[in-house]
Design a protein around this motif. Structure first.
Motif, mmCIF file in Angstrom:
data_model
loop_
_atom_site.group_PDB
_atom_site.id
_atom_site.type_symbol
_atom_site.label_atom_id
_atom_site.label_comp_id
_atom_site.label_asym_id
_atom_site.label_seq_id
_atom_site.Cartn_x
_atom_site.Cartn_y
_atom_site.Cartn_z
ATOM 1 N N GLU A 192 73.564 -11.742 53.292
ATOM 2 C CA GLU A 192 72.788 -11.737 54.533
ATOM 3 C C GLU A 192 71.562 -10.844 54.443
ATOM 4 O O GLU A 192 70.649 -10.947 55.248
ATOM 5 C CB GLU A 192 73.686 -11.351 55.709
ATOM 6 N N ASN A 193 71.523 -9.961 53.444
ATOM 7 C CA ASN A 193 70.359 -9.091 53.261
ATOM 8 C C ASN A 193 69.250 -9.756 52.444
ATOM 9 O O ASN A 193 68.195 -9.174 52.230
ATOM 10 C CB ASN A 193 70.777 -7.788 52.568
ATOM 11 N N GLY A 194 69.530 -10.960 51.981
ATOM 12 C CA GLY A 194 68.496 -11.679 51.236
ATOM 13 C C GLY A 194 68.801 -11.801 49.757
ATOM 14 O O GLY A 194 69.313 -10.865 49.142
ATOM 15 N N ILE A 195 68.502 -12.979 49.213
ATOM 16 C CA ILE A 195 68.758 -13.245 47.790
ATOM 17 C C ILE A 195 67.414 -13.443 47.108
ATOM 18 O O ILE A 195 66.558 -14.157 47.620
ATOM 19 C CB ILE A 195 69.600 -14.543 47.641
ATOM 20 N N ASP A 196 67.248 -12.822 45.959
ATOM 21 C CA ASP A 196 66.007 -13.006 45.199
ATOM 22 C C ASP A 196 66.055 -14.382 44.518
ATOM 23 O O ASP A 196 66.925 -14.629 43.688
ATOM 24 C CB ASP A 196 65.884 -11.886 44.157
ATOM 25 N N PRO A 197 65.104 -15.264 44.863
ATOM 26 C CA PRO A 197 65.120 -16.610 44.281
ATOM 27 C C PRO A 197 65.086 -16.591 42.757
ATOM 28 O O PRO A 197 65.731 -17.406 42.099
ATOM 29 C CB PRO A 197 63.844 -17.271 44.821
ATOM 30 N N LEU A 198 64.364 -15.608 42.189
ATOM 31 C CA LEU A 198 64.248 -15.555 40.731
ATOM 32 C C LEU A 198 65.592 -15.233 40.066
ATOM 33 O O LEU A 198 65.877 -15.700 38.971
ATOM 34 C CB LEU A 198 63.191 -14.515 40.312
ATOM 35 N N LYS A 199 66.430 -14.447 40.798
ATOM 36 C CA LYS A 199 67.765 -14.128 40.257
ATOM 37 C C LYS A 199 68.612 -15.384 40.150
ATOM 38 O O LYS A 199 69.349 -15.585 39.191
ATOM 39 C CB LYS A 199 68.451 -13.086 41.133
ATOM 40 N N ILE A 200 68.517 -16.227 41.193
ATOM 41 C CA ILE A 200 69.275 -17.500 41.189
ATOM 42 C C ILE A 200 68.791 -18.372 40.026
ATOM 43 O O ILE A 200 69.596 -18.973 39.306
ATOM 44 C CB ILE A 200 69.088 -18.257 42.524
ATOM 45 N N LEU A 201 67.481 -18.391 39.819
ATOM 46 C CA LEU A 201 66.941 -19.207 38.723
ATOM 47 C C LEU A 201 67.442 -18.695 37.372
ATOM 48 O O LEU A 201 67.740 -19.476 36.473
ATOM 49 C CB LEU A 201 65.401 -19.212 38.761
ATOM 50 N N GLU A 202 67.563 -17.356 37.260
ATOM 51 C CA GLU A 202 68.104 -16.756 36.037
ATOM 52 C C GLU A 202 69.539 -17.206 35.798
ATOM 53 O O GLU A 202 69.902 -17.609 34.694
ATOM 54 C CB GLU A 202 68.074 -15.214 36.166
ATOM 55 N N ILE A 203 70.345 -17.134 36.886
ATOM 56 C CA ILE A 203 71.760 -17.549 36.769
ATOM 57 C C ILE A 203 71.840 -19.015 36.340
ATOM 58 O O ILE A 203 72.621 -19.369 35.454
ATOM 59 C CB ILE A 203 72.499 -17.350 38.124
ATOM 60 N N ILE A 215 58.896 -20.765 46.466
ATOM 61 C CA ILE A 215 59.037 -19.819 47.587
ATOM 62 C C ILE A 215 58.781 -18.395 47.062
ATOM 63 O O ILE A 215 58.261 -17.538 47.773
ATOM 64 C CB ILE A 215 60.420 -19.939 48.275
ATOM 65 N N SER A 216 59.121 -18.204 45.787
ATOM 66 C CA SER A 216 58.863 -16.902 45.181
ATOM 67 C C SER A 216 57.375 -16.761 44.858
ATOM 68 O O SER A 216 56.748 -15.746 45.161
ATOM 69 C CB SER A 216 59.718 -16.783 43.918
ATOM 70 N N ARG A 217 56.804 -17.831 44.277
ATOM 71 C CA ARG A 217 55.396 -17.810 43.876
ATOM 72 C C ARG A 217 54.458 -17.670 45.084
ATOM 73 O O ARG A 217 53.402 -17.055 44.990
ATOM 74 C CB ARG A 217 55.101 -19.125 43.147
ATOM 75 N N LYS A 218 54.850 -18.230 46.232
ATOM 76 C CA LYS A 218 53.964 -18.257 47.402
ATOM 77 C C LYS A 218 54.262 -17.128 48.408
ATOM 78 O O LYS A 218 53.771 -17.162 49.535
ATOM 79 C CB LYS A 218 54.085 -19.618 48.114
ATOM 80 N N ARG A 219 55.099 -16.184 47.986
ATOM 81 C CA ARG A 219 55.537 -15.126 48.895
ATOM 82 C C ARG A 219 54.370 -14.456 49.649
ATOM 83 O O ARG A 219 54.401 -14.319 50.870
ATOM 84 C CB ARG A 219 56.306 -14.075 48.094
ATOM 85 N N ASN A 220 53.326 -14.079 48.896
ATOM 86 C CA ASN A 220 52.210 -13.348 49.521
ATOM 87 C C ASN A 220 51.427 -14.204 50.503
ATOM 88 O O ASN A 220 51.046 -13.736 51.584
ATOM 89 C CB ASN A 220 51.276 -12.791 48.445
ATOM 90 N N ILE A 221 51.203 -15.452 50.123
ATOM 91 C CA ILE A 221 50.461 -16.358 51.019
ATOM 92 C C ILE A 221 51.248 -16.571 52.304
ATOM 93 O O ILE A 221 50.696 -16.531 53.410
ATOM 94 C CB ILE A 221 50.184 -17.700 50.308
ATOM 95 N N LEU A 222 52.557 -16.743 52.164
ATOM 96 C CA LEU A 222 53.393 -16.952 53.348
ATOM 97 C C LEU A 222 53.350 -15.711 54.242
ATOM 98 O O LEU A 222 53.272 -15.821 55.460
ATOM 99 C CB LEU A 222 54.843 -17.265 52.928
#
Lengths: 327, 165
Positions: free
Chosen positions: A49-60, A20-27
């Motif tokens: 509710e303001n949005g979570i960065d998927p990459l941050k979750i992957l880091e955690i 979902i992070s990698r395809k952000r621009n295409i989406l």
């Protein structure tokens, strides 16, 4: 803007976050704007509710677990969202915990996508009824054949056709073991060890090699694309543990492969068993691939092949469901 | 069973249909008709070759009706074993009386084991056999394989069938 909650953050969940992070621009170019507002798993969760960065979750997740304290109940009771993605581990006997999560989200009135076979095997009809009663979409392409788009192929591209029968390879582990046994003429026990070392087979391989996983997928296909109301107890199941090197050799010398095949026909017969397959038949596949041969009344035979498992492959099926719901 | 009839009919309109009626009236399923107008006999008759499938019990009725209609029947041929399938057996095939296993198929009258290849590893290890069963028709072949699977269940022999398509 569509708000997403991800329930389950294991291999498949992380695969989804990655793409979902990698395809952000295409989406974005497709006019789609997804915002992840909650991620939870068995250890804890994150809500924003303001949005979570998927990459941050992957880091955690790379460092350890999600922060403790937030549970599924907290999300369902306090977070506003539009689509729930349920990717918790499969339990073919009870469907839990996925079944309860899916039901709660449908009742809450959000669309649901799952990669979890358990809830569908246990309660296909109930879930479809519940989704229709609540006016939400419920998608599960990732449950059968991984990235091989068998359900959407039948639902969309073959719309209007009646499915007369379906037979296929739906378990990559068994297929890997059988094709290795055939090629090297090694005993089952040795090839199983090799597959376990490569991470293709689980420590306890029962689910795969005894045909239970294939039976589960067959039940989902029978319900979803053939309109057969069946459960796992309706499937006649024979696994691959009884296949010997001598049998493999004899079959091979006579131009046959042996593969674990799941089959369903219009009469409602569901069967999982090793089958003799002529060497040049499309189902005589090697390795971990999945495939399905679908007989239809209008289009005739349709054959589909693809990767049946894997982090990104499974996430691809989820993304496809997500785009289909949102467009 | 599958029957091939060689007939001779008069070269006038309506003759061929006279032959076909008795077959369809008795529930026969016509597979092929070859109407050789180019090869008429010295008597000016046309040879016709018809192949059809019919229940054994009903075949007599077809022959009776054809004779009543004064059709010249030159030859009646029956193709007996039409359908075949190869299955793989894994288990203690020899020690659970292989002769009995084969007899169970052969004694049906509608199916036979026509080929068998056996491999026997060390004693006490399961052996494997590739068995070809032939039968008089699709239905009969299905019945024969059911018998084989049933025997397999009792003798703890795994029966691996071929894919359908």
């Amino acid at each position: 803007m569509q708000r997403i909650v991800l329930v389950g953050c294991g291999v498949v969940g992380q695969g989804f976050l990655e793409i979902i992070s990698r395809k952000r621009n295409i989406l974005k170019r497709m006019g789609l704007d997804f915002r992840i507002v909650g991620v939870i798993d068995s250890s804890g969760g994150v809500i924003d509710e303001n949005g979570i960065d998927p990459l941050k979750i992957l880091e955690i997740k790379k460092r350890g677990n999600l922060p403790e304290g937030i549970r599924f109940e907290d999300v369902i009771n306090s977070v506003d969202f539009d689509i729930g993605i349920e990717v918790t581990p499969t339990n073919p006997d009870t469907g839990e915990p996925g079944l309860s999560y899916i039901k709660a989200m449908i009742e809450r009135g959000v669309d649901v996508i799952t990669s979890n076979k358990g809830p569908l095997i246990v309660a296909y009809k109930d879930l479809m009824r519940l989704a229709s009663k609540n006016g939400v979409q419920f998608k599960f392409e990732a449950t059968v054949g991984g990235a091989m788009p068998v359900i959407s192929l039948v639902e969309r591209s073959l719309a209007g056709n009646q499915i007369l029968s379906i037979e296929g390879i739906f378990n990559g582990t068994s297929n890997y073991i059988l094709s290795r046994m055939e090629k090297e003429l090694l005993p089952y026990s040795q090839v199983l060890l090799e597959a376990q070392e490569l991470g293709i087979a689980e420590k306890d391989p029962t689910f795969d090699v005894e045909g239970i996983d294939t039976a589960g997928k067959l039940v989902i296909l029978a319900n979803a694309i053939m309109g057969i109301d069946a459960g796992i107890k309706d499937v006649e199941i024979t696994g691959i543990t009884g296949i010997t090197t001598e049998a493999m050799d004899l079959a091979q010398r006579n131009g046959y492969a042996i593969r674990l095949i799941g089959e369903a026909n219009r009469e409602g017969q569901l069967k999982v068993s090793p089958k003799l397959i002529p060497r040049f038949h499309p189902l005589a596949l090697d390795g971990t691939l999945n495939a399905a041969l679908i007989q239809t009344d209008l289009a005739g035979e349709v054959f589909i092949i693809g990767r049946g498992a894997g982090k990104i492959e499974t996430a691809s099926a989820i993304l496809s469901d997500l785009i289909s719901i949102s467009t | 069973m599958r029957i091939t009839l060689d007939l001779e009919i008069k070269d006038v309109p309506g003759e061929l249909i006279k032959v076909l009626h008795p077959i369809s009236d008795h529930g026969g399923n016509i597979i092929s008709i070859v109407h050789n107008r180019d090869k008429s006999t010295p008597r000016g008759r046309v040879p016709v070759k018809i192949t059809f499938e019919i229940d054994r019990k009903l075949f007599e009725g077809v022959m009776r009706d054809l004779k009543d209609r004064e059709i010249d029947i030159i030859r009646v041929g029956e193709q007996r074993l039409l359908e075949k399938k190869t299955v793989l057996l894994i288990g203690h095939i020899v020690h659970t009386d292989l002769t009995d296993t084969i007899d169970r198929i052969d004694s049906t009258g509608f199916a036979e084991v026509v080929d068998l290849q056996l491999t026997m590893p060390d004693l006490n290890y399961p052996s494997a056999a590739l068995v070809t069963v032939s039968a008089t028709g699709k239905k009969e072949l299905g019945k024969a394989l059911e018998i084989l699977k049933d025997v397999g269940k009792k003798k703890k022999i795994l029966v691996i069938e071929p894919v359908e398509t």
